[in-house]
Design a protein around this motif. Structure first.
Motif, PDB file in Angstrom:
ATOM      1  N   LEU A  78      45.897 -99.049  49.205  1.00  0.00           N
ATOM      2  CA  LEU A  78      46.807 -98.238  48.412  1.00  0.00           C
ATOM      3  C   LEU A  78      47.791 -99.122  47.662  1.00  0.00           C
ATOM      4  N   ASN A  79      48.247-100.192  48.303  1.00  0.00           N
ATOM      5  CA  ASN A  79      49.229-101.081  47.693  1.00  0.00           C
ATOM      6  C   ASN A  79      48.617-101.906  46.568  1.00  0.00           C
ATOM      7  N   THR A  80      47.397-102.378  46.762  1.00  0.00           N
ATOM      8  CA  THR A  80      46.796-103.282  45.778  1.00  0.00           C
ATOM      9  C   THR A  80      45.969-102.559  44.720  1.00  0.00           C
ATOM     10  N   GLU A  81      45.296-101.473  45.114  1.00  0.00           N
ATOM     11  CA  GLU A  81      44.392-100.777  44.205  1.00  0.00           C
ATOM     12  C   GLU A  81      44.891 -99.391  43.802  1.00  0.00           C
ATOM     13  N   GLY A  82      45.833 -98.853  44.559  1.00  0.00           N
ATOM     14  CA  GLY A  82      46.365 -97.530  44.253  1.00  0.00           C
ATOM     15  C   GLY A  82      45.535 -96.385  44.784  1.00  0.00           C
ATOM     16  N   SER A  83      44.523 -96.698  45.596  1.00  0.00           N
ATOM     17  CA  SER A  83      43.667 -95.636  46.111  1.00  0.00           C
ATOM     18  C   SER A  83      42.959 -96.098  47.383  1.00  0.00           C
ATOM     19  N   TYR A  84      42.435 -95.128  48.121  1.00  0.00           N
ATOM     20  CA  TYR A  84      41.597 -95.425  49.281  1.00  0.00           C
ATOM     21  C   TYR A  84      40.754 -94.201  49.604  1.00  0.00           C
ATOM     22  N   ASP A 131      58.065 -84.131  43.423  1.00  0.00           N
ATOM     23  CA  ASP A 131      57.510 -84.987  42.381  1.00  0.00           C
ATOM     24  C   ASP A 131      57.274 -86.380  42.958  1.00  0.00           C
ATOM     25  N   ILE A 132      56.189 -86.501  43.693  1.00  0.00           N
ATOM     26  CA  ILE A 132      55.885 -87.710  44.455  1.00  0.00           C
ATOM     27  C   ILE A 132      54.374 -87.969  44.382  1.00  0.00           C
ATOM     28  N   LEU A 133      53.991 -89.219  44.217  1.00  0.00           N
ATOM     29  CA  LEU A 133      52.576 -89.584  44.222  1.00  0.00           C
ATOM     30  C   LEU A 133      52.200 -90.473  45.399  1.00  0.00           C
ATOM     31  N   ILE A 134      53.195 -91.021  46.092  1.00  0.00           N
ATOM     32  CA  ILE A 134      52.921 -91.830  47.280  1.00  0.00           C
ATOM     33  C   ILE A 134      53.528 -91.102  48.473  1.00  0.00           C
ATOM     34  N   SER A 135      52.691 -90.409  49.205  1.00  0.00           N
ATOM     35  CA  SER A 135      53.148 -89.567  50.320  1.00  0.00           C
ATOM     36  C   SER A 135      53.169 -90.388  51.603  1.00  0.00           C
ATOM     37  N   SER A 136      54.333 -90.923  51.923  1.00  0.00           N
ATOM     38  CA  SER A 136      54.440 -91.918  52.992  1.00  0.00           C
ATOM     39  C   SER A 136      53.932 -91.428  54.337  1.00  0.00           C
ATOM     40  N   ASN A 137      54.262 -90.190  54.706  1.00  0.00           N
ATOM     41  CA  ASN A 137      53.925 -89.739  56.051  1.00  0.00           C
ATOM     42  C   ASN A 137      52.456 -89.401  56.241  1.00  0.00           C
ATOM     43  N   LEU A 138      51.673 -89.405  55.168  1.00  0.00           N
ATOM     44  CA  LEU A 138      50.239 -89.259  55.340  1.00  0.00           C
ATOM     45  C   LEU A 138      49.695 -90.421  56.175  1.00  0.00           C
ATOM     46  N   GLU A 139      50.380 -91.551  56.121  1.00  0.00           N
ATOM     47  CA  GLU A 139      49.990 -92.708  56.932  1.00  0.00           C
ATOM     48  C   GLU A 139      50.000 -92.349  58.419  1.00  0.00           C
ATOM     49  N   VAL A 196      44.269 -98.063  59.572  1.00  0.00           N
ATOM     50  CA  VAL A 196      45.412 -97.654  58.763  1.00  0.00           C
ATOM     51  C   VAL A 196      45.940 -98.826  57.935  1.00  0.00           C
ATOM     52  N   ALA A 197      46.048 -99.994  58.547  1.00  0.00           N
ATOM     53  CA  ALA A 197      46.528-101.175  57.816  1.00  0.00           C
ATOM     54  C   ALA A 197      45.620-101.482  56.634  1.00  0.00           C
ATOM     55  N   GLU A 198      44.314-101.320  56.832  1.00  0.00           N
ATOM     56  CA  GLU A 198      43.366-101.576  55.748  1.00  0.00           C
ATOM     57  C   GLU A 198      43.549-100.569  54.615  1.00  0.00           C
ATOM     58  N   GLU A 212      39.807 -88.688  49.644  1.00  0.00           N
ATOM     59  CA  GLU A 212      40.075 -89.735  48.654  1.00  0.00           C
ATOM     60  C   GLU A 212      41.506 -89.591  48.147  1.00  0.00           C
ATOM     61  N   TYR A 213      42.296 -90.617  48.363  1.00  0.00           N
ATOM     62  CA  TYR A 213      43.691 -90.610  47.919  1.00  0.00           C
ATOM     63  C   TYR A 213      43.804 -91.557  46.735  1.00  0.00           C
ATOM     64  N   ASN A 214      44.331 -91.045  45.622  1.00  0.00           N
ATOM     65  CA  ASN A 214      44.402 -91.859  44.405  1.00  0.00           C
ATOM     66  C   ASN A 214      45.714 -91.566  43.683  1.00  0.00           C
ATOM     67  N   ARG A 215      46.614 -92.529  43.711  1.00  0.00           N
ATOM     68  CA  ARG A 215      47.897 -92.371  43.023  1.00  0.00           C
ATOM     69  C   ARG A 215      47.838 -92.863  41.580  1.00  0.00           C
ATOM     70  N   ASN A 216      46.698 -93.320  41.150  1.00  0.00           N
ATOM     71  CA  ASN A 216      46.532 -93.793  39.769  1.00  0.00           C
ATOM     72  C   ASN A 216      46.318 -92.587  38.852  1.00  0.00           C
ATOM     73  N   ARG A 217      47.397 -91.946  38.506  1.00  0.00           N
ATOM     74  CA  ARG A 217      47.340 -90.722  37.705  1.00  0.00           C
ATOM     75  C   ARG A 217      48.668 -90.536  37.008  1.00  0.00           C
ATOM     76  N   ASP A 218      48.723 -89.592  36.108  1.00  0.00           N
ATOM     77  CA  ASP A 218      49.972 -89.295  35.414  1.00  0.00           C
ATOM     78  C   ASP A 218      50.983 -88.697  36.392  1.00  0.00           C
ATOM     79  N   PHE A 219      52.228 -89.050  36.171  1.00  0.00           N
ATOM     80  CA  PHE A 219      53.327 -88.491  36.970  1.00  0.00           C
ATOM     81  C   PHE A 219      54.040 -87.446  36.124  1.00  0.00           C
ATOM     82  N   PHE A 220      54.302 -86.283  36.728  1.00  0.00           N
ATOM     83  CA  PHE A 220      54.936 -85.194  36.000  1.00  0.00           C
ATOM     84  C   PHE A 220      56.307 -84.861  36.583  1.00  0.00           C
ATOM     85  N   THR A 221      57.262 -84.621  35.706  1.00  0.00           N
ATOM     86  CA  THR A 221      58.559 -84.110  36.120  1.00  0.00           C
ATOM     87  C   THR A 221      58.490 -82.590  36.056  1.00  0.00           C
ATOM     88  N   THR A 222      58.740 -81.935  37.181  1.00  0.00           N
ATOM     89  CA  THR A 222      58.522 -80.492  37.277  1.00  0.00           C
ATOM     90  C   THR A 222      59.813 -79.765  37.656  1.00  0.00           C
TER      91      THR A 222
END
Length: 497
Positions: free
Chosen positions: A353-359, A324-332, A346-348, A308-318
């Motif tokens: 991810l683009n519309t709901e922020g998770s899959y 400091d990334i929540l959308i990991s492009s190469n996981l695609e 993959v397209a689905e 379950e991938y969910n980018r709908n979360r707090d972003f932290f500066t570390t």
């Protein structure tokens, strides 16, 4: 070898086309249609070669529209001894308890991105020629710190190219910022954004798929390309250093040829660890990939929560800003490979991810991923403790990102009892993150400027890298800051370069 988009495998293109264009028109990432195998003869050649030769051999397996002579020439220039402090381009340092630190930061910008971004300009300019492209390549780069400077260094004043880098104004270290804003070159532009790396990366992807922008650039004799790891020409050179590390460990007697290793990588955008995964598909004997995250642990959750991938979360500066990334492009790309090149799936998922922020990945696909990957995360305090412990116990000085990986590996080893010798990617010089390293060692730092190099050097007795020391006295060239919503409008700056 043909290349296809992760979101549409019907249209096949050459390696040169994939590199020149960076990203597919549908927003997908170009991938090879097969994994070439390393033969016994290849392993023998690799064992006898230096890093330049190893790189050329690995790239030759994928870039079949390039000649061996071309790739050898590119490698000799990209990994020239004077750029990497000698012939040992990516040395392996053996520490205790199965730790083997693969130092990837001996290049001109002191970060692992140099390993690919010294090669990419050669691959890109050759690809433009091979595809008959006469337009100027406008390279857009989103950076969480290290990619920006490495790309600027690789492409500055390269004929037929222009490059613009976007970085989060409050999301990079002072040294990373200084490296970028003092960059020399007539064809470069650097823009800070009020937002985080994900904002910059998403905006760059939107620019690539914006037809009006592409048409306007075309009218002015320009085309878009990328130096981020979404570009296959950025990712492919990274495969070589994992193979090279294995060869070096065999030569050192750490392992025997054919023995399995683990690979642990501090990662945000997932490109670095994906390169190791591809190396395994070619025949590198890997037992387990250990994905190390900081407090922005979206990848750890993906591996630990059944896909379950969910980018709908707090972003932290570390203190490890390059992660400091929540959308990991190469996981695609991993999803594409693990699903047996299922572009529709993959397209689905990317649409969700683009519309709901998770899959959520299907169970059968995730089962393949879970069999090869483990994961863990490490917050700033534990990273600081690891820096301190490594220095005191093993006299090894590391940066914050490497510390995250070391801590995650140590937790993995304690949890599983797995004593397989492990390659840990050391991704940046500790001098790029002086304040965090100095404080971890119990020191203090008053100013966030180039004098911090002297403080860390005096504290440890370790000399500062020459490329960073050379920043002293340099005047910043770039001070533009824009809101994330206005990134698209900055593309017009390319016309004036």
């Amino acid at each position: 070898m043909d290349y296809v988009s992760t979101r549409n495998k019907e249209r096949k293109v050459s390696a040169a086309y994939a590199i020149a264009n960076g990203i597919a028109p549908d927003g997908g990432l170009y991938c090879p249609t097969a994994f070439p195998a390393l033969t016994d003869a290849d392993w023998k050649t690799l064992a006898e070669s230096d890093y330049k030769g190893r790189s050329a051999l690995i790239l030759g397996k994928f870039l079949t529209d390039f000649t061996a002579e071309e790739l050898a020439d590119f490698a000799s220039k990209a990994y020239a001894d004077e750029k990497f402090g000698g012939a040992d381009t990516a040395p392996v340092v053996k520490l205790g308890e199965g730790k083997n630190l693969l130092e990837l930061w001996h290049g001109p910008t002191c970060a692992f991105k140099d390993m690919a971004l010294q090669m990419l300009p050669h691959l890109l300019t050759a690809s433009l020629r091979k595809t008959g492209e006469t337009r100027t390549a406008c390279i857009l780069v989103a950076t969480s710190g290290d990619t920006g400077k490495a790309a600027l260094d690789g492409f500055h004043d390269v004929p037929g190219t222009k490059i613009m880098v976007y970085y989060p104004v409050d999301g990079v270290s002072p040294m990373q910022k200084l490296q970028m804003v003092t960059q020399e070159g007539k064809n470069v532009e650097v823009v800070a954004i009020r937002g985080n790396f994900d904002d910059a990366q998403s905006a760059v992807k939107r620019i690539f798929t914006d037809e009006d922008t592409r048409a306007a650039l075309d009218k002015d004799g320009m085309m878009l390309s990328s130096a981020n790891s979404i570009n296959w020409g950025r990712l492919a050179p990274q495969i070589a250093y994992y193979v090279s590390a294995y060869c070096d460990m065999v030569a050192a007697g750490t392992i025997a040829q054919g023995d399995k290793i683990n690979v642990c990588v501090p990662t945000g955008n997932f490109g670095n660890i994906l390169a190791a995964y591809i190396a395994k598909k070619m025949g590198l004997p890997v037992n387990k990939f250990i994905c190390a995250s900081n407090r922005n642990n979206v990848l750890t959750d993906f591996f630990k929560k059944g896909g379950e991938y969910n980018r709908n979360r707090d972003f932290f500066t570390t203190t490890s800003p390059s992660m400091d990334i929540l959308i990991s492009s190469n996981l695609e790309r991993l999803l594409f490979f693990a699903s047996d090149f299922n572009d529709k799936l993959v397209a689905e998922l990317m649409g969700k991810l683009n519309t709901e922020g998770s899959y959520k990945v299907a169970e059968d696909v995730f089962a393949k991923i879970e069999a090869e990957f483990d994961a863990g995360c490490c917050d700033d305090s534990h990273a600081a403790d690891t820096i301190n412990k490594l220095w005191k116990d093993e006299n090894y000085l590391c940066d914050t990102h490497t510390a995250v990986a070391v801590r995650v590996y140590e937790d993995y080893r304690a949890r599983t009892g797995d004593e397989t010798p492990t390659v840990i990617a050391s991704t940046a010089s500790p001098f790029k993150f002086c304040r965090s390293v100095i404080e971890a060692l119990g020191g203090t730092l008053e100013n966030d400027d180039v004098t911090q190099l002297e403080v860390l050097s005096q504290l440890t007795g370790v000399p500062a890298p020459a490329p960073l020391a050379a920043l002293a006295g340099k005047t910043p060239r770039f001070d533009r800051v824009v809101d994330k919503a206005d990134i698209l409008s900055t593309v017009g700056l390319l016309k004036d370069l």
